[in-house]
Scaffold this motif. Structure first.
Motif, mmCIF file in Angstrom:
data_model
loop_
_atom_site.group_PDB
_atom_site.id
_atom_site.type_symbol
_atom_site.label_atom_id
_atom_site.label_comp_id
_atom_site.label_asym_id
_atom_site.label_seq_id
_atom_site.Cartn_x
_atom_site.Cartn_y
_atom_site.Cartn_z
ATOM 1 N N ARG A 152 0.855 -1.178 0.000
ATOM 2 C CA ARG A 152 0.000 0.000 0.000
ATOM 3 C C ARG A 152 0.892 1.229 0.000
ATOM 4 N NH1 ARG A 152 -1.689 -0.578 4.694
ATOM 5 N NH2 ARG A 152 -2.696 -2.584 4.392
ATOM 6 N N ILE A 160 14.734 0.850 11.420
ATOM 7 C CA ILE A 160 15.395 0.173 12.540
ATOM 8 C C ILE A 160 16.393 -0.840 11.992
ATOM 9 C CG2 ILE A 160 15.056 -1.289 14.580
ATOM 10 C CD1 ILE A 160 12.158 -0.316 14.715
ATOM 11 N N ILE A 188 18.763 -3.842 13.311
ATOM 12 C CA ILE A 188 19.116 -4.709 14.436
ATOM 13 C C ILE A 188 20.076 -5.770 13.932
ATOM 14 C CG2 ILE A 188 18.200 -6.500 15.993
ATOM 15 C CD1 ILE A 188 15.848 -4.717 16.541
ATOM 16 N N LYS A 218 21.020 -5.644 10.264
ATOM 17 C CA LYS A 218 20.009 -5.844 9.222
ATOM 18 C C LYS A 218 18.767 -4.997 9.506
ATOM 19 C CE LYS A 218 19.339 -10.285 9.753
ATOM 20 N NZ LYS A 218 20.145 -10.925 10.796
ATOM 21 N N TYR A 246 15.205 -4.241 10.487
ATOM 22 C CA TYR A 246 14.158 -4.954 11.216
ATOM 23 C C TYR A 246 12.824 -4.304 10.876
ATOM 24 C CZ TYR A 246 11.013 -6.942 14.510
ATOM 25 O OH TYR A 246 9.926 -7.596 15.030
ATOM 26 N N ALA A 247 11.907 -5.082 10.343
ATOM 27 C CA ALA A 247 10.605 -4.508 10.001
ATOM 28 C C ALA A 247 9.442 -5.343 10.514
ATOM 29 C CB ALA A 247 10.495 -4.305 8.497
ATOM 30 N N GLY A 248 9.712 -6.487 11.087
ATOM 31 C CA GLY A 248 8.652 -7.281 11.724
ATOM 32 C C GLY A 248 7.723 -7.965 10.742
ATOM 33 N N MET A 249 6.593 -8.400 11.272
ATOM 34 C CA MET A 249 5.631 -9.184 10.508
ATOM 35 C C MET A 249 5.145 -8.431 9.272
ATOM 36 S SD MET A 249 2.199 -11.041 11.967
ATOM 37 C CE MET A 249 1.581 -9.603 12.822
ATOM 38 N N ARG A 250 5.183 -9.099 8.135
ATOM 39 C CA ARG A 250 4.745 -8.495 6.858
ATOM 40 C C ARG A 250 5.447 -7.159 6.615
ATOM 41 N NH1 ARG A 250 -1.319 -8.984 8.339
ATOM 42 N NH2 ARG A 250 -1.384 -7.007 7.226
ATOM 43 N N ALA A 294 5.725 -4.669 8.347
ATOM 44 C CA ALA A 294 4.838 -3.551 8.657
ATOM 45 C C ALA A 294 5.314 -2.704 9.831
ATOM 46 C CB ALA A 294 3.431 -4.077 8.937
ATOM 47 N N GLY A 295 6.410 -3.080 10.462
ATOM 48 C CA GLY A 295 6.875 -2.351 11.644
ATOM 49 C C GLY A 295 7.680 -1.110 11.300
ATOM 50 N N ALA A 296 8.354 -0.590 12.307
ATOM 51 C CA ALA A 296 9.172 0.611 12.176
ATOM 52 C C ALA A 296 8.337 1.841 11.805
ATOM 53 C CB ALA A 296 10.324 0.416 11.192
ATOM 54 N N GLU A 297 7.041 1.774 12.053
ATOM 55 C CA GLU A 297 6.197 2.970 11.880
ATOM 56 C C GLU A 297 6.341 3.800 13.157
ATOM 57 O OE1 GLU A 297 4.873 4.178 9.364
ATOM 58 O OE2 GLU A 297 4.691 2.528 7.941
ATOM 59 N N LEU A 298 7.554 4.281 13.366
ATOM 60 C CA LEU A 298 7.888 4.890 14.659
ATOM 61 C C LEU A 298 7.193 6.230 14.863
ATOM 62 C CD1 LEU A 298 11.645 3.905 14.672
ATOM 63 C CD2 LEU A 298 9.778 2.812 15.895
ATOM 64 N N ASN A 344 2.932 -0.950 16.103
ATOM 65 C CA ASN A 344 3.400 -0.025 15.074
ATOM 66 C C ASN A 344 4.936 0.003 14.978
ATOM 67 O OD1 ASN A 344 0.732 0.521 14.702
ATOM 68 N ND2 ASN A 344 0.795 2.628 15.449
ATOM 69 N N ALA A 345 5.603 -0.123 16.109
ATOM 70 C CA ALA A 345 7.062 -0.031 16.101
ATOM 71 C C ALA A 345 7.720 -1.348 15.711
ATOM 72 C CB ALA A 345 7.564 0.410 17.477
#
Lengths: 310, 310
Positions: A83, A144, A146, A149, A151-155, A157-161, B250-251
């Motif tokens: 998206r 991010i 870590i 490398k 780090y963006a998490g599941m799908r 979708a993370g790091a929307e800090l 989100n993070a």
């Protein structure tokens, strides 16, 4: 071996051929003309890659991979832009389309993640294993790193800090939630804060700028000319930025936090008060795990270099 | 091969011998008698290990390692408890002292990190690569698992998730900052919120409990008996918990978030409203990367099992 990096923006597509020292050896750029069919945009993107390869005297076979940094939510595992509102994209399999054309592996990540990665391979955070990049622009973006490398998490979708809370049920945010950090610490928020101060203090220099002409620099220019109201807006803005960084310190204890985006160009002027706030508010205060807090270094090249390093 | 797990608490030291299926095959416990010299506490700890080994018919040589889960700030790399207020410890090299006695490698991490790790090897999050455990107790503790391993950042000082903001400049927190999540979502905070509601609503069942007798269960018991004021306190408390969880989504976009600690025993009663809040407030709302949110499973055994798995 070379790598190809593509910085896909809402306005332009920038393509670079990057060598093993993370230097851009050839560079092309074409308008995105967003909101066309994704296939047309990706065809132009491919043509720009071809042009950059020609410029460097290389073929796709000389390159190990193509990387794309895209706005919006990107699923790195599937190579799909899930998206991206400012492109009008939804579920676009950009990696498959590029691999089909060039016959080499293609990789994808969010643009802020790419910028963070770029700083660790060629910028202000070389050799840093755990770091966070925050961009203070239209929104507040985050990348991010870590263990070296993204780090963006599941799908992915993370790091929307930018969308973590500063004030529960506070200012409205573009994401639909209220009180997000972005609603206080983005350039957009600073412009709003500047406008509010101008309204409230007609004696301030800020009031001399018509509301529609206020930019992220207006308040800094007025403070330069000795305006106390402007300086108070800057002081409060620095607290908003620093409060969110303090959360990052407490949650992730990164070795380094880099600030990018337009506002970060104010450099030490905002970095000084931000560092002081973090040191006095983080867990353990001055004995806490206080990271280096500095300005990102790569600017506009970060997107290409990071995408190539994916 | 077996492993030894030690759950070092402010009141008791619990020791377990753990087999390869993460089952506790022998268990001993001794009072911590905190605020003695660390050397005396660690001698008792060692004696408890010896007793557990005897119970299991094993020697230290049958064990691959000793792990310690400790409160406070632990530097896992150096094996040192940096600061643990409720033990009165400062810079205690617990790993070196245990290895000296038992001749096998010793490892150390914060107790919340151990509990998170335990859930991934033997609890509610088996096989989960990226997850977060939140304990709702006296404080709000956090353990982060990334790529199957504890993530604690620089000097192992991260994962202080209770000390991220819910309300800038809000309620005072034990860490010296104002507005931390812990100051709204801990059992301590719920007790405060219950007391305030009792004062404000003398007609409520809550007002029947003397202020000093209010516990984390008081408000749930009153709501069970149909008290609307109590239910409103619970509803608001669930929002506080869920707002912090939304930040984590989100993070970090974890696959799973587990809740532990006393309040988590309310189970679905709080999990239902929490899940609903997260799904309507996270980035992308119901299309977002919504994790499984559930109750932690291992309870009191988590500390030993996690420490053994370090």
């Amino acid at each position: 071996m070379y790598r190809i990096g593509i910085d896909l923006g809402g306005t332009n597509i920038a393509v670079g051929i990057v060598n093993e020292r993370h230097e851009i050896v050839a560079h092309t750029s074409v308008p995105t003309l967003a909101h066309r069919a994704p296939r047309a945009v990706i065809r132009d993107m491919g043509d720009a890659v071809r042009a950059a390869l020609d410029q460097a005297g290389l073929t796709a076979g000389d390159c190990a991979s193509i990387g794309v940094g895209s706005p919006g939510t990107c699923d790195s595992e599937r190579g799909v832009v899930v998206r991206a509102y400012n492109l009008g994209w939804h579920e676009v399999p950009v990696c498959a389309m590029l691999t089909e054309r060039f016959g080499i592996p293609a990789r994808l990540s969010n643009d802020a993640n790419c910028a963070a990665l770029a700083e660790t391979v060629a910028g202000a955070a070389i050799g840093c294993r755990n770091m966070v990049l925050i961009t203070l622009g239209t929104g507040v973006g985050g990348g991010i790193i870590i263990d070296g490398k993204i780090y963006a998490g599941m799908r992915s979708a993370g790091a929307e800090l930018g969308h973590t809370l500063l004030v529960l049920d506070g200012e409205s945010c573009t994401c639909g939630r209220r009180g997000c950090w972005e609603a206080y610490a983005s350039a957009t928020a600073l412009i709003r804060q500047t406008g509010q101060a101008a309204m409230k203090h007609p004696e301030s220099l800020l009031a001399a700028t018509p509301a529609e002409d206020i930019t992220g620099r207006t308040v800094f220019d007025a403070a330069d000319r000795g305006d106390a109201v402007a300086q108070a807006v800057i002081d409060r803005y620095c607290q908003y930025v620093a409060a969110g960084l303090t959360d990052l310190v407490n949650a992730l204890a990164p070795e380094m936090i880099l600030l990018g985006g337009g506002i970060s160009r104010q450099g030490e002027r905002i970095l000084g008060p931000i560092r002081e706030y973090v040191a006095t508010h983080c867990f353990g205060q001055r004995q806490g795990a206080i990271p280096v807090i500095a300005e990102a270094k790569l600017g506009n090249e970060a997107g290409i270099i990071g995408a190539a390093a994916l």
